[in-house]
Design an enzyme around this catalytic site. Sequence first.
Site: not given
Length: 315
Positions: A182, A213, A233-235
């Site tokens: 991302t 998100d 950026t991430g889960t």
Amino acid sequence: MSLPFAFALHGGAGTIAPTHPQAEAPYHEALRAATARALAVLAADGSSLDAVVEAVAALEDCPLFNAGHGAVFCADGGHELDAGVMDGRTLAAGGVAGVRTVRNPVRAALELMYEGRCVLMGADAAERLAAERGLDIVEPGYFSTAHRLAQLREVQARRGGLAALDHDREPEDADSPHRFGTVGAVARDRHGHLAAATSTGGMTNKPPGRIGDSPIVGAGVYANDATCAVSCTGTGEHFIRACLGHDVHARMRYGQQGTFLAAHEALAQTLGPLGGRGGMVVVGRDGQIAMPFNSRGMYRAWVREGDDVRTAIFA
Ligand code: ASP
């Protein structure tokens, strides 16, 4: 008012393992090229909003990252792209979700923001708006790369119905040279205005219709001239539940924290306990830059006016 501009971008976070400099070089180059696009805007007295959109559009066009061309696949073998922008000067924002034919989703998010009728728009309607505004429309196959297809097959074999964060690899292939992510950018321009933009293909093997998100104000994207601009950026599910972008803002606004402390504590104290993994780039109204992450690595680049551009992957 003329303040030194500040800019930071990320190309995703995850369990990236060090390889050799040769394999990492293209990532550093791509991060620099995208940063150069933003610098061209900022050094010409342009707006932070234009700078973050140009940088993110450059990374959307680059197959190394999980946004635009080179985006990850959904479970059904398609691509659904999310992107969001926010203008810290006016608190105007735009987010598009699940688009399949817009070459640069971040530009569609910007058009939605300019239109001003709504903040979030999904799939078909967002694609129609993009077409009406003259944005580049592409065949869905434009986003596909052979590597991403292999990644989908591998995740499906390993995790069944579960989705995987783009950069994450199992230990046995942790040194895979194929690491993507991302993308997002934050900036303060010479007028002191802040902006943020984030764009993604989401998570590999995600269920069709899932929205992450990245396009959601206060989660994966947030900007407010009173405090900071944030791109995450991430889960994604954890970032949404943590309202992470807004959490950084609230720590600065109501807790009087500085940029660095607010960003690091939001990650450690708000995202961490939920089990969330990833990171963010933040620029404060004072021009300070923070780039915390709790994964092994996060692709990133940053520069403050008068300094050299720097890029990094690991801590
Ligand atoms: N946050 C993105 C999402 O959940 C994924 C990523 O950052 O790689 O859609």
